[in-house]
Design a protein around this motif. Sequence first.
Motif, PDB file in Angstrom:
ATOM      1  N   GLN A  79       5.093   4.043  -9.442  1.00 40.75           N
ATOM      2  CA  GLN A  79       4.290   3.702 -10.621  1.00 40.75           C
ATOM      3  C   GLN A  79       2.836   3.445 -10.270  1.00 40.75           C
ATOM      4  N   ARG A  80       2.593   2.937  -9.076  1.00 40.68           N
ATOM      5  CA  ARG A  80       1.234   2.603  -8.665  1.00 40.68           C
ATOM      6  C   ARG A  80       0.528   3.749  -7.951  1.00 40.68           C
ATOM      7  N   PHE A  81       1.290   4.626  -7.312  1.00 33.65           N
ATOM      8  CA  PHE A  81       0.706   5.735  -6.547  1.00 33.65           C
ATOM      9  C   PHE A  81       1.414   7.043  -6.898  1.00 33.65           C
ATOM     10  N   PRO A  82       1.297   7.501  -8.143  1.00 26.86           N
ATOM     11  CA  PRO A  82       2.075   8.683  -8.556  1.00 26.86           C
ATOM     12  C   PRO A  82       1.737   9.955  -7.792  1.00 26.86           C
ATOM     13  N   HIS A  88       7.369   3.997   5.306  1.00 27.15           N
ATOM     14  CA  HIS A  88       8.234   2.917   5.786  1.00 27.15           C
ATOM     15  C   HIS A  88       9.550   2.900   5.007  1.00 27.15           C
ATOM     16  N   ALA A  89       9.445   3.042   3.682  1.00 21.01           N
ATOM     17  CA  ALA A  89      10.653   3.029   2.848  1.00 21.01           C
ATOM     18  C   ALA A  89      11.606   4.143   3.262  1.00 21.01           C
ATOM     19  N   GLU A  90      11.068   5.307   3.560  1.00 19.53           N
ATOM     20  CA  GLU A  90      11.911   6.423   3.997  1.00 19.53           C
ATOM     21  C   GLU A  90      12.677   6.051   5.265  1.00 19.53           C
ATOM     22  N   VAL A  94      10.578   1.744  -4.048  1.00 20.08           N
ATOM     23  CA  VAL A  94      10.114   3.106  -4.376  1.00 20.08           C
ATOM     24  C   VAL A  94       9.654   3.170  -5.820  1.00 20.08           C
ATOM     25  N   ALA A  95      10.363   2.524  -6.724  1.00 17.87           N
ATOM     26  CA  ALA A  95       9.972   2.527  -8.133  1.00 17.87           C
ATOM     27  C   ALA A  95       8.570   1.958  -8.317  1.00 17.87           C
ATOM     28  N   PRO A 104       0.826  -1.207   0.000  1.00 11.61           N
ATOM     29  CA  PRO A 104       0.000   0.000   0.000  1.00 11.61           C
ATOM     30  C   PRO A 104       0.862   1.259   0.000  1.00 11.61           C
ATOM     31  N   SER A 105       0.224   2.394  -0.256  1.00  8.88           N
ATOM     32  CA  SER A 105       0.963   3.660  -0.348  1.00  8.88           C
ATOM     33  C   SER A 105       1.615   4.055   0.974  1.00  8.88           C
TER      34      SER A 105
END
Length: 227
Positions: free
Chosen positions: A125-128, A98-100, A120-121, A92-93
Motif C-alpha cells: 500500500q505504501r510502495f506500490p 527481507h520479507a521474501e 507485505v500488505a 522502508p521498501s
Amino acid sequence: MHVWNNEVKEALVPLRNSENAAFMKAYMRDQYAFFGIQAGPRREALKPLFSKGKMPSLGELSGVIDELWTLPEREYQLVAIDLLIKQKKVLPSSFFGHAERWITTKAWWDTVDMLATHIVASLFQRFPIEAASFIQKWRESDNIWLRRTAILYQLKFKQNTDEALLFDIIGENLDDKEFFIQKAIGWSLREYSKTKPAAVVQFIESQKIDGLAKREGLKWLKAKGKL
C-alpha cells in the motif's frame, strides 16, 4: 546476540511449559520446537520490551529479526512477527527483500500468513511501484509460500482490492493441488465475498472452482444465507 533478543530470551525461558510445547509441536505437524507459551502470556511477558523506548531502532530491525529467525523455538519467530507488525507503518521498501527471506525461511502458515497480510500488505500500500515487481516474481515462483503470499496479501483490502489482479493470481494457481495453495485461494475468496459477493460467486462458477477452494470460498456466504 542483540541486547533486545537477550531480554526476550530472559522473559520467555521461565515460562516454558513442556505439556503445551508437545501439543503445539504436534499441531504444527512437528515442524518446530516450542517453549509451549501461548500468545497471551507471551505478549504480556514481553509488553515492556514493546514500549516505544525499548524497541530496536529501524536500522537494527532486520538484523534483530534475522537473529530471532535463527533461534530454534517457534515463539521467537512469532515475537519477530509481533515486532514487525508494531513497526509496519514505518518500514522502508527494502523490507520487501527481507520479507521474501523470512517467508521462505522456516516457512509455515503461522509466519507466512502474518507476513503476507500485515507486512507485505502494508508495504504494498505504501510502495506500490516497488511492490509490483516482487508480487510478479512471487506469483511465478515454484515456492508455495511465496505464491500463497501473492494470493493472500490483499486479504484485508476490502473495497481497495485489485479484483482483476486477485482473480488473475488465483487463476494461475487453480491447478495446484497443494493444500496450502487451495486453502489460500478459498480464504481469499471468502474474505472478498464479504465485499463483492456476486463477483466471487461468478468467478467460482466461471472458473469451475471446486473442492476445498470452493468450500472455503463460499463458506461465509452460505453461513449468512446469501446463497
